[in-house]
Design a protein around this motif. Sequence first.
Motif, PDB file in Angstrom:
ATOM      1  N   LYS A  35       0.832  -1.200   0.000  1.00  0.00           N
ATOM      2  CA  LYS A  35       0.000   0.000   0.000  1.00  0.00           C
ATOM      3  C   LYS A  35       0.869   1.253   0.000  1.00  0.00           C
ATOM      4  O   LYS A  35       1.997   1.265   0.483  1.00  0.00           O
ATOM      5  CB  LYS A  35      -0.922   0.029   1.220  1.00  0.00           C
ATOM      6  N   THR A 201      -4.440   5.043   0.267  1.00  0.00           N
ATOM      7  CA  THR A 201      -5.153   5.238   1.524  1.00  0.00           C
ATOM      8  C   THR A 201      -4.721   6.546   2.163  1.00  0.00           C
ATOM      9  O   THR A 201      -3.561   6.941   2.048  1.00  0.00           O
ATOM     10  CB  THR A 201      -4.857   4.074   2.501  1.00  0.00           C
ATOM     11  N   THR A 215      -9.759   4.671   2.124  1.00  0.00           N
ATOM     12  CA  THR A 215      -9.130   4.453   0.825  1.00  0.00           C
ATOM     13  C   THR A 215      -9.449   5.642  -0.073  1.00  0.00           C
ATOM     14  O   THR A 215     -10.417   6.373   0.165  1.00  0.00           O
ATOM     15  CB  THR A 215      -9.646   3.167   0.166  1.00  0.00           C
TER      16      THR A 215
END
Length: 300
Positions: A35, A201, A215
């Motif tokens: 991420k 995010t 998100t």
Amino acid sequence: MQRVQEKIVQVVGLRKTFGHRAVLRDVNFEFSAGKIVGLVGPNGAGKTTIMKALLGLMAIDSGNVRILGQPVSVTTHAVVTQQVGALIERPAIYPFLSGWQHLQLMTTSVKQMTWVVRVLQMENYIHRPAKRYSLGMKQKLGIAMALVNRPRLVILDEPMNGLDPQSVKQLRHLIGQLAGEGTTFLISSHILSELEKIIDTVILIDQGQVLLQRTMAQFQQSARQTLVVRTTENVRALRVLLQADYPVTQQNGDLIVSKSVALTPLLHALLDAHIQILKVNQYQEDLETVLLRLLAERKA
């Protein structure tokens, strides 16, 4: 069967005070491998303090931090040394060492040093003494030192500071590429327009508290949309739309519809009234506008 993503960072109940001032107040968040997470908020919100706590550089009053499942504190941070790269506040530069010598302090792998110099396009000056570097060159060197070991987690505090637009674009591309290969990023930046282009995010922090973690897809759904219409007869068009219960106002020669509506019926309402339409534009709040609105609503 859906594969459970590995938690790279887990922060639970983080509290920190300086004197009588609470800097972090029960901070909780977590995110998974691969991420790109943006840590955003006003100056003094606690972003850098959180990053230092993640790296084991600052003692906390209570709570715990885990990276790759391993505890992190000022006395226990082996996982940070082995698996985390970081640039916090500003690069630690020794003026009489060259950029190449700085990288040698981080790794013995010539292959990795050559790779990071190439991807950050530092070939022309990597062997010069760092005292001759511009602000942007020093910033690139700090980023290179964070990336050279290809760590699993990279923590970057204001990485775009001092970079020219071309270098910012190159950095965005590199971060996206590395994330696609499994590297996880936690990035704090005031340049939200650039951050918005790469993050998955958002963690919004204010006054030492996490206000939300969403998100980017969730952010885009909650962003307000505005429809701007200009006609040959705005006064009559305003009356027609109000009679049709559209949330519309007139501003600077345009009609502003203040929330998302179906465009086709609105245009038909004007055309059926024989009003000529000159312009139609749709606008959606960007990340910066949404965050500023959320902060303002919290303080109202």
